[in-house]
Design a protein around this motif. Structure first.
Motif, PDB file in Angstrom:
ATOM      1  N   ARG A   5       0.816  -1.219   0.000  1.00  0.00           N
ATOM      2  CA  ARG A   5       0.000   0.000   0.000  1.00  0.00           C
ATOM      3  C   ARG A   5       0.846   1.264   0.000  1.00  0.00           C
ATOM      4  N   GLY A   6       0.406   2.212  -0.798  1.00  0.00           N
ATOM      5  CA  GLY A   6       1.045   3.526  -0.833  1.00  0.00           C
ATOM      6  C   GLY A   6       2.101   3.630  -1.912  1.00  0.00           C
ATOM      7  N   ARG A   7       2.016   4.706  -2.677  1.00  0.00           N
ATOM      8  CA  ARG A   7       2.924   4.899  -3.810  1.00  0.00           C
ATOM      9  C   ARG A   7       4.392   4.871  -3.379  1.00  0.00           C
ATOM     10  N   SER A   8       4.733   5.489  -2.255  1.00  0.00           N
ATOM     11  CA  SER A   8       6.135   5.500  -1.829  1.00  0.00           C
ATOM     12  C   SER A   8       6.624   4.084  -1.527  1.00  0.00           C
ATOM     13  N   THR A   9       5.786   3.243  -0.951  1.00  0.00           N
ATOM     14  CA  THR A   9       6.137   1.841  -0.705  1.00  0.00           C
ATOM     15  C   THR A   9       6.335   1.108  -2.026  1.00  0.00           C
ATOM     16  N   LEU A  10       5.454   1.353  -2.984  1.00  0.00           N
ATOM     17  CA  LEU A  10       5.537   0.687  -4.287  1.00  0.00           C
ATOM     18  C   LEU A  10       6.813   1.099  -5.029  1.00  0.00           C
ATOM     19  N   VAL A  11       7.135   2.380  -4.978  1.00  0.00           N
ATOM     20  CA  VAL A  11       8.351   2.869  -5.637  1.00  0.00           C
ATOM     21  C   VAL A  11       9.580   2.244  -4.994  1.00  0.00           C
ATOM     22  N   ALA A  12       9.621   2.209  -3.663  1.00  0.00           N
ATOM     23  CA  ALA A  12      10.784   1.657  -2.956  1.00  0.00           C
ATOM     24  C   ALA A  12      10.984   0.187  -3.292  1.00  0.00           C
ATOM     25  N   ARG A  13       9.905  -0.579  -3.338  1.00  0.00           N
ATOM     26  CA  ARG A  13      10.031  -2.012  -3.653  1.00  0.00           C
ATOM     27  C   ARG A  13      10.502  -2.203  -5.097  1.00  0.00           C
ATOM     28  N   GLU A  14       9.951  -1.405  -6.005  1.00  0.00           N
ATOM     29  CA  GLU A  14      10.364  -1.506  -7.414  1.00  0.00           C
ATOM     30  C   GLU A  14      11.837  -1.141  -7.564  1.00  0.00           C
ATOM     31  N   GLN A  15      12.254  -0.092  -6.883  1.00  0.00           N
ATOM     32  CA  GLN A  15      13.649   0.330  -6.976  1.00  0.00           C
ATOM     33  C   GLN A  15      14.581  -0.731  -6.389  1.00  0.00           C
ATOM     34  N   ALA A  16      14.168  -1.382  -5.320  1.00  0.00           N
ATOM     35  CA  ALA A  16      14.979  -2.453  -4.728  1.00  0.00           C
ATOM     36  C   ALA A  16      15.164  -3.601  -5.721  1.00  0.00           C
ATOM     37  N   THR A  17      14.100  -3.927  -6.455  1.00  0.00           N
ATOM     38  CA  THR A  17      14.202  -4.960  -7.484  1.00  0.00           C
ATOM     39  C   THR A  17      15.148  -4.516  -8.590  1.00  0.00           C
ATOM     40  N   LEU A  18      14.990  -3.290  -9.043  1.00  0.00           N
ATOM     41  CA  LEU A  18      15.842  -2.768 -10.117  1.00  0.00           C
ATOM     42  C   LEU A  18      17.304  -2.704  -9.695  1.00  0.00           C
ATOM     43  N   ASP A  19      17.557  -2.435  -8.424  1.00  0.00           N
ATOM     44  CA  ASP A  19      18.929  -2.345  -7.932  1.00  0.00           C
ATOM     45  C   ASP A  19      19.657  -3.684  -8.026  1.00  0.00           C
ATOM     46  N   ARG A  20      18.908  -4.786  -8.085  1.00  0.00           N
ATOM     47  CA  ARG A  20      19.518  -6.116  -8.197  1.00  0.00           C
ATOM     48  C   ARG A  20      19.749  -6.525  -9.647  1.00  0.00           C
ATOM     49  N   THR A  21      19.288  -5.710 -10.586  1.00  0.00           N
ATOM     50  CA  THR A  21      19.362  -6.096 -11.990  1.00  0.00           C
ATOM     51  C   THR A  21      20.440  -5.321 -12.744  1.00  0.00           C
ATOM     52  N   ALA A  22      20.993  -6.003 -13.734  1.00  0.00           N
ATOM     53  CA  ALA A  22      21.882  -5.341 -14.683  1.00  0.00           C
ATOM     54  C   ALA A  22      21.056  -4.722 -15.803  1.00  0.00           C
ATOM     55  N   SER A  23      19.946  -5.400 -16.156  1.00  0.00           N
ATOM     56  CA  SER A  23      19.050  -4.877 -17.183  1.00  0.00           C
ATOM     57  C   SER A  23      17.689  -5.555 -17.085  1.00  0.00           C
ATOM     58  N   VAL A  24      16.685  -4.846 -17.578  1.00  0.00           N
ATOM     59  CA  VAL A  24      15.332  -5.385 -17.691  1.00  0.00           C
ATOM     60  C   VAL A  24      14.780  -4.923 -19.030  1.00  0.00           C
ATOM     61  N   VAL A  25      14.307  -5.868 -19.816  1.00  0.00           N
ATOM     62  CA  VAL A  25      13.623  -5.534 -21.066  1.00  0.00           C
ATOM     63  C   VAL A  25      12.151  -5.839 -20.836  1.00  0.00           C
ATOM     64  N   SER A  26      11.317  -4.812 -20.970  1.00  0.00           N
ATOM     65  CA  SER A  26       9.883  -4.925 -20.697  1.00  0.00           C
ATOM     66  C   SER A  26       9.112  -4.767 -21.995  1.00  0.00           C
ATOM     67  N   THR A  27       8.202  -5.703 -22.245  1.00  0.00           N
ATOM     68  CA  THR A  27       7.435  -5.691 -23.486  1.00  0.00           C
ATOM     69  C   THR A  27       5.956  -5.836 -23.186  1.00  0.00           C
ATOM     70  N   CYS A  28       5.172  -4.920 -23.712  1.00  0.00           N
ATOM     71  CA  CYS A  28       3.717  -5.022 -23.652  1.00  0.00           C
ATOM     72  C   CYS A  28       3.282  -5.873 -24.836  1.00  0.00           C
ATOM     73  N   VAL A  29       2.560  -6.954 -24.542  1.00  0.00           N
ATOM     74  CA  VAL A  29       2.040  -7.824 -25.596  1.00  0.00           C
ATOM     75  C   VAL A  29       0.609  -7.373 -25.876  1.00  0.00           C
ATOM     76  N   ARG A  30       0.398  -6.857 -27.044  1.00  0.00           N
ATOM     77  CA  ARG A  30      -0.917  -6.306 -27.385  1.00  0.00           C
ATOM     78  C   ARG A  30      -1.838  -7.383 -27.921  1.00  0.00           C
ATOM     79  N   PRO A  31      -3.152  -7.181 -27.781  1.00  0.00           N
ATOM     80  CA  PRO A  31      -3.835  -5.940 -27.458  1.00  0.00           C
ATOM     81  C   PRO A  31      -3.906  -5.699 -25.946  1.00  0.00           C
ATOM     82  N   VAL A  32      -4.100  -4.428 -25.590  1.00  0.00           N
ATOM     83  CA  VAL A  32      -4.385  -4.026 -24.220  1.00  0.00           C
ATOM     84  C   VAL A  32      -5.900  -3.933 -24.114  1.00  0.00           C
TER      85      VAL A  32
END
Length: 122
Positions: free
Chosen positions: A42-69
């Motif tokens: 809950r809470g945007r600041s919590t969500l940002v912190a968790r996402e950043q912690a995940t990103l800090d463990r990565t060298a790279s992330v390739v994200s792809t939206c598979v359409r249709p949305v």
């Protein structure tokens, strides 16, 4: 309900790799996020912190939206594929469905559905 332009801007932000920034820019202050029906975060600041912690463990992330949305009023479903390369050399491919409830031009609630066996890096 998100406009087509706002939804596309969100997808572009995620596909560009700006995951934490996308949460800052596209989620409500009291947004919730949960995975496979687990207890929501809950809470945007919590969500940002968790996402950043995940990103800090990565060298790279390739994200792809598979359409249709899929959009129905305030509800959006996006199929994502994420290819992670971690700093320790391991890799992981994650495919998920993200169900979102928007309030105006921001995401208020998001749930991810995926096979948890994908979450183990190879």
């Amino acid at each position: 309900m998100p406009t087509t332009e706002r939804l596309e801007a969100f997808i572009v932000a995620v596909e560009s790799g700006a995951h934490a920034k996308a949460i800052e820019n596209f989620y409500t202050e009291d947004a919730t996020m949960r995975e496979n029906q687990a207890e929501p975060r809950r809470g945007r600041s919590t969500l940002v912190a968790r996402e950043q912690a995940t990103l800090d463990r990565t060298a790279s992330v390739v994200s792809t939206c598979v359409r249709p949305v899929f959009v129905n009023g305030d509800h959006v479903v996006i199929r994502w594929v994420f290819d992670f390369r971690f700093k320790d050399g391991k890799a992981m491919r994650m495919e998920e469905l993200a169900w979102q409830r928007w309030e105006g031009d921001r995401i208020a609630q998001e749930e991810f559905f995926y096979d948890p066996s994908q979450a183990r890096p190879a």
